[in-house]
Scaffold this motif. Structure first.
Motif, PDB file in Angstrom:
ATOM      1  N   ARG A   1      -1.302   5.650   8.359  1.00 32.94           N
ATOM      2  CA  ARG A   1      -0.264   6.356   9.110  1.00 32.94           C
ATOM      3  C   ARG A   1       1.178   6.051   8.729  1.00 32.94           C
ATOM      4  N   GLN A   2       1.539   4.875   8.144  1.00 35.77           N
ATOM      5  CA  GLN A   2       2.810   4.584   7.682  1.00 35.77           C
ATOM      6  C   GLN A   2       3.112   4.936   6.289  1.00 35.77           C
ATOM      7  N   THR A   3       2.330   5.663   5.701  1.00 38.74           N
ATOM      8  CA  THR A   3       2.533   6.047   4.205  1.00 38.74           C
ATOM      9  C   THR A   3       2.112   7.407   4.174  1.00 38.74           C
ATOM     10  N   LYS A   4       2.634   7.739   3.151  1.00 40.22           N
ATOM     11  CA  LYS A   4       2.565   9.564   3.047  1.00 40.22           C
ATOM     12  C   LYS A   4       1.630   9.782   1.675  1.00 40.22           C
ATOM     13  N   ASN A   5       0.956   8.738   1.158  1.00 37.68           N
ATOM     14  CA  ASN A   5       0.224   8.987  -0.054  1.00 37.68           C
ATOM     15  C   ASN A   5      -1.328   9.347   0.044  1.00 37.68           C
ATOM     16  N   THR A   6      -1.854   9.351  -1.035  1.00 33.23           N
ATOM     17  CA  THR A   6      -3.133   9.633  -1.135  1.00 33.23           C
ATOM     18  C   THR A   6      -4.135   8.489  -1.071  1.00 33.23           C
ATOM     19  N   TRP A   7      -5.084   8.661  -0.458  1.00 37.63           N
ATOM     20  CA  TRP A   7      -6.155   7.613  -0.260  1.00 37.63           C
ATOM     21  C   TRP A   7      -7.607   8.019  -0.375  1.00 37.63           C
TER      22      TRP A   7
ATOM     23  N   LEU B   1       0.862  -1.195   0.010  1.00 33.48           N
ATOM     24  CA  LEU B   1       0.017  -0.087   0.085  1.00 33.48           C
ATOM     25  C   LEU B   1       0.717   1.492   0.037  1.00 33.48           C
ATOM     26  N   ASP B   2       1.863   1.441  -0.796  1.00 31.74           N
ATOM     27  CA  ASP B   2       2.739   2.469  -0.749  1.00 31.74           C
ATOM     28  C   ASP B   2       2.684   3.348  -2.358  1.00 31.74           C
ATOM     29  N   GLN B   3       1.448   2.759  -3.083  1.00 31.91           N
ATOM     30  CA  GLN B   3       1.341   3.374  -4.415  1.00 31.91           C
ATOM     31  C   GLN B   3       1.209   5.157  -4.150  1.00 31.91           C
ATOM     32  N   ASP B   4       1.346   6.078  -5.072  1.00 32.32           N
ATOM     33  CA  ASP B   4       0.757   7.259  -4.867  1.00 32.32           C
ATOM     34  C   ASP B   4      -0.493   7.425  -4.364  1.00 32.32           C
ATOM     35  N   ILE B   5      -1.399   6.621  -5.031  1.00 36.93           N
ATOM     36  CA  ILE B   5      -2.698   6.977  -4.825  1.00 36.93           C
ATOM     37  C   ILE B   5      -3.317   5.408  -4.639  1.00 36.93           C
ATOM     38  N   ILE B   6      -3.907   5.370  -3.407  1.00 39.14           N
ATOM     39  CA  ILE B   6      -4.518   4.120  -3.125  1.00 39.14           C
ATOM     40  C   ILE B   6      -6.377   4.539  -3.078  1.00 39.14           C
TER      41      ILE B   6
END
Ligand code: UDP
Length: 407
Positions: A131-137, A111-116
């Motif tokens: 919380r562990q990633t800085k991407n967009t959900w 789950l580290d893609q730019d957009i989830i």
């Protein structure tokens, strides 16, 4: 030839140019779609066509399916019914099965893609990992949320509010949320096996294989065997008009992997149909795209008598084939049908029966309605429109706090 170019003659002018322009802005972005079933139902249908187009436009797009046991799918089916307003009893144990299954999935997903891009309630809790990633959900809800059962909605809402945006299929599904809500209707792919043109010979060979006689006008509902699609109401409406019009009813559908109730509803429908040779009940495997295409094309009138509905892709599919459609005024169906112009909206068995008799006896009126429906779909519900909307959304969520997106 690019896949996208194949749509040029089917979609409104300039649609593709706009898409290429947006694609350039998103080149190199990685996007992960996640849902709960690889086959069966509208979500799987759309994703299987959309993901290759995102890839062609230069994005790294993938689609994953969460895993769960039978107990998990019984719980998520309860969630589904409850979110549609049903009085389901969801117990603390059910909620525990849900969270345990999602936790198990989380151990196996990066789950580290730019957009989830998470689809529907089943995988909604994956957002814990953000919380562990800085991407967009993004959470994309395909179901009717207009009157959710609060026991379930109050459980899911704190997850939903951890997303950057939520997407719904119809304005009536909007909820009080602390995150932006976006309206994006689903779509169909006019080039898929389900919707592409078919020759008369192809249609006939499918009908022969399925043993569907064509000696009488055919009235059809294609749907998963689900109570919310009201298959018993369809039979009731058909029986009301039988004394006046000689026609045949076909209820065709299957069950989805994430829907454990399907088999039971199918047996209720079979029992209700009894031995009437004018009522055909057909359980189709999930890969029956060409079969459904042929069935819709050979139908005189298509019914979609949903009591609750997310969007109702089967309506779009039938309208695209120029069919007169009688459908329940639920969920996204009124976006697709303007009553008495591009189809018929009904609220009851009696209304469905009345209009069925009417359309079967007035073929010219029925034909005009089908033509209007097809044009409406061309402009609003083909895959290129949805692709454009998703890309606009990706750009918007990647520029948080900006009032305007500069293209
Ligand atoms: N469908 C199918 N097989 C079936 C029943 C339905 O392939 O036995 C397809 C149907 O053609 C449509 C989708 O599944 O593309 C159903 O989408 P819809 O929005 O109508 O309803 P959902 O099943 O998602 O509630």
């Amino acid at each position: 030839m690019l896949i996208l170019e194949k749509y040029r003659d089917l979609v409104p002018p300039n649609s593709l140019d706009e898409i290429y322009l947006l694609g350039k802005r998103l080149e190199g972005k990685s996007i992960l779609h996640v849902n709960a079933t690889a086959v069966g139902g509208g979500v799987a249908e759309i994703l299987s066509r959309l993901v290759p187009l995102l890839v062609e436009l230069g994005m790294t797009a993938r689609w994953d399916v969460i895993k769960g046991g039978e107990d998990f799918y019984s719980v998520t089916k309860k969630f589904h019914n409850a979110l549609h307003g049903g009085a389901e009893e969801v117990t603390p144990k059910d909620f525990a099965v849900y969270t345990d299954t999602l936790d198990m999935n989380l151990t196996q997903m990066t789950l580290d893609q730019d957009i989830i891009f998470i689809h529907d309630p089943q995988p909604v809790a994956l957002v814990k990992k953000r919380r562990q990633t800085k991407n967009t959900w993004i959470w994309r809800c395909h179901i009717d949320l207009s009157h959710p059962n609060l026991n379930v909605w109050d459980f899911l809402k704190p997850y939903v509010e951890q997303y950057d945006a939520s997407v719904a299929s119809a304005p009536s599904f909007a909820q009080k949320l602390s995150i932006p809500q976006v309206l994006i209707a689903p779509s169909i792919d006019p080039l898929s096996e389900k919707n592409r043109d078919m020759t008369a010979a192809e249609i006939n060979s499918v009908l022969e294989k399925l043993n569907i006689p064509t000696d009488k006008p055919l009235v059809t509902q294609v749907s998963r065997f689900d109570r919310l699609k009201d298959p018993l109401g369809v039979i009731e409406a058909f029986e009301k008009i039988k004394p006046y019009v000689d026609a045949r009813l076909l209820l065709a559908g299957g069950t989805a992997d994430d829907d454990p109730e399907g088999a039971q509803v199918l047996s209720e429908v079979r029992e209700r149909a009894g031995h009437d040779s004018d009522i055909l009940v057909m359980c189709l495997p999930p890969t029956s795209h060409l079969e459904i295409n042929a069935i819709q094309r050979v139908s005189t009138v298509v019914i979609q008598k949903s009591l609750r509905e997310g969007f109702g892709l089967t309506v779009t599919e039938a309208l695209w084939k120029g069919k007169p459609v009688i459908a329940g005024a639920a969920g996204g169906i009124p976006l697709q049908i303007t009553h008495k112009y591009s189809g018929i909206l009904t609220h009851s068995v009696e209304g469905t029966a009345y209009w069925l008799k009417q359309l079967l006896s007035e073929p010219a009126y029925a034909k005009k309605m089908g033509e209007n429906g097809r044009e409406h779909v061309r402009h609003n519900f083909l895959i290129t429109r949805q692709l454009r909307d998703y890309m606009l959304l990706f750009l918007a969520v990647q520029q948080p706090g900006q009032e305007m997106i500069r293209l």
